[in-house]
Design a protein around this motif. Sequence first.
Motif, PDB file in Angstrom:
ATOM      1  N   TYR A 269     -32.054 -13.889   9.070  1.00 15.07           N
ATOM      2  CA  TYR A 269     -30.634 -13.555   8.992  1.00 15.07           C
ATOM      3  C   TYR A 269     -30.485 -12.303   8.138  1.00 15.07           C
ATOM      4  O   TYR A 269     -30.953 -12.272   7.004  1.00 15.07           O
ATOM      5  CB  TYR A 269     -29.827 -14.699   8.372  1.00 15.07           C
ATOM      6  N   ASN A 270     -29.840 -11.301   8.692  1.00 10.53           N
ATOM      7  CA  ASN A 270     -29.583 -10.077   7.953  1.00 10.53           C
ATOM      8  C   ASN A 270     -28.220 -10.151   7.282  1.00 10.53           C
ATOM      9  O   ASN A 270     -27.249 -10.629   7.871  1.00 10.53           O
ATOM     10  CB  ASN A 270     -29.633  -8.865   8.888  1.00 10.53           C
ATOM     11  N   LYS A 271     -28.156  -9.690   6.059  1.00 16.59           N
ATOM     12  CA  LYS A 271     -26.895  -9.665   5.324  1.00 16.59           C
ATOM     13  C   LYS A 271     -25.927  -8.718   6.025  1.00 16.59           C
ATOM     14  O   LYS A 271     -26.265  -7.587   6.345  1.00 16.59           O
ATOM     15  CB  LYS A 271     -27.155  -9.200   3.891  1.00 16.59           C
ATOM     16  N   LEU A 272     -24.716  -9.181   6.272  1.00 17.01           N
ATOM     17  CA  LEU A 272     -23.719  -8.384   6.983  1.00 17.01           C
ATOM     18  C   LEU A 272     -23.238  -7.229   6.105  1.00 17.01           C
ATOM     19  O   LEU A 272     -22.844  -7.430   4.959  1.00 17.01           O
ATOM     20  CB  LEU A 272     -22.538  -9.271   7.383  1.00 17.01           C
ATOM     21  N   SER A 280     -15.919 -12.568  -2.249  1.00 17.70           N
ATOM     22  CA  SER A 280     -16.016 -14.018  -2.083  1.00 17.70           C
ATOM     23  C   SER A 280     -17.065 -14.415  -1.062  1.00 17.70           C
ATOM     24  O   SER A 280     -17.535 -15.555  -1.064  1.00 17.70           O
ATOM     25  CB  SER A 280     -14.662 -14.594  -1.669  1.00 17.70           C
ATOM     26  N   HIS A 281     -17.452 -13.482  -0.162  1.00 19.91           N
ATOM     27  CA  HIS A 281     -18.446 -13.763   0.874  1.00 19.91           C
ATOM     28  C   HIS A 281     -19.537 -12.687   0.887  1.00 19.91           C
ATOM     29  O   HIS A 281     -20.061 -12.339   1.936  1.00 19.91           O
ATOM     30  CB  HIS A 281     -17.784 -13.837   2.245  1.00 19.91           C
ATOM     31  N   ARG A 282     -19.874 -12.169  -0.282  1.00 21.67           N
ATOM     32  CA  ARG A 282     -20.770 -11.009  -0.366  1.00 21.67           C
ATOM     33  C   ARG A 282     -22.160 -11.286   0.211  1.00 21.67           C
ATOM     34  O   ARG A 282     -22.864 -10.358   0.617  1.00 21.67           O
ATOM     35  CB  ARG A 282     -20.902 -10.535  -1.807  1.00 21.67           C
ATOM     36  N   ASN A 283     -22.603 -12.562   0.243  1.00 25.86           N
ATOM     37  CA  ASN A 283     -23.936 -12.897   0.757  1.00 25.86           C
ATOM     38  C   ASN A 283     -23.915 -13.294   2.224  1.00 25.86           C
ATOM     39  O   ASN A 283     -24.948 -13.694   2.759  1.00 25.86           O
ATOM     40  CB  ASN A 283     -24.544 -14.035  -0.058  1.00 25.86           C
ATOM     41  N   TYR A 284     -22.769 -13.234   2.868  1.00 23.93           N
ATOM     42  CA  TYR A 284     -22.633 -13.692   4.242  1.00 23.93           C
ATOM     43  C   TYR A 284     -23.692 -13.056   5.153  1.00 23.93           C
ATOM     44  O   TYR A 284     -23.957 -11.865   5.026  1.00 23.93           O
ATOM     45  CB  TYR A 284     -21.226 -13.341   4.753  1.00 23.93           C
TER      46      TYR A 284
END
Length: 369
Positions: A269-272, A280-284
């Motif tokens: 999974y690549n970080k978006l 709040s979703h920095r690691n998504y």
Amino acid sequence: MPTTLESLPVELIATILGNLDLESLVKVSNLSQRLRHVASDSTLNPWKRPITQNLASGSYERSFYHLSLRSIVPRSNWIDILTLAPPGFILFESSLPNLKACEWEECFRKRFIPGWLKWKKDNTWRESYIKMLYRVWHRTYTTCTTDEAWTKYIVLNRNGSVNELESSSRGFSPMAIFTEMQFQSNLSHLSPTIRVVAAFTDVRVIAIGVLHMARSPLTVNRNARALLHPPGIEITDTFEANLKGNSRALYDSPYEDGCDGPSAVLRPYNKLTHPLPAESHRNYPSYTPGGGDRRWRSFEEEGKQWVGGLMVTVQLIRPRAIIGHEEDESEFAGSWNQFASFTWDDLLTIAPWMKERVTKIIDGPGLGM
């Protein structure tokens, strides 16, 4: 020989300068040629830390408003500012920098969802960025729908197919649409559940579905869970055991769900980054601690599963200080009701793993036969 600030290694000087506020950094960077050289070096970039602090606080120093007028500030910092700063600040309060076309393109792609590229047309990237930002600001604070008469949204069906649908923007109400979906699926007696899939600077992706104890495997929507819980990314027992202490842990497994050995298929999974998620979703798509990423709430589901269709749409959000978490999903329809189009291409951008799970893509209502 006495040790002075200028006699220190440039890396250490940059670290010291980076701990200053913007006003002080502007003054110190002009005290000598060496300090100016360190401050203007895009690799050392002592400006990044104070700029990030200004963006996070939402309360800007005076120097921040016209920082683009200072040639000593590396241009790369403006990609961060133009990606994260509120629309009103960029449009009406700050001085815009002189960037290259490729840098304006980077700002556009990092800030906006890919479906909004339709507005670019024959404009330059700079013009497209400014017009798009004004459109976002205008739509956020008014009910005007002149630019987008129809709002698109996605429905993930339990049979594996996806419908890309649209409804009139003027009366667009996700909850009303989902209530009709529940009626058609004989789920009207159950309460809907809302999850924030991912949050960005100007919008957040919302999923609306039904969590229930499934009476039959045929009613379970496995793609709904796959969207909210990417296969292979699991929460460990440590996470559930430490919830009361607000300690969170996440295990990123590189294997398919149900596989737990070397023979399993790897799932990287690549970080978006395009678009860039909010703090709040920095690691998504992985889990982000801090309370904003509420996709992993299995401890509340207590064996419940997603049943029926799952509606996915985009809600415009107003500027606020970056505090590490979003408002509760219960405020989804209570504060403001500005929504924008969300297409299949947008879904693939934020959740590329869904491409191999979807059996059919249907443009419009129906079964696509």
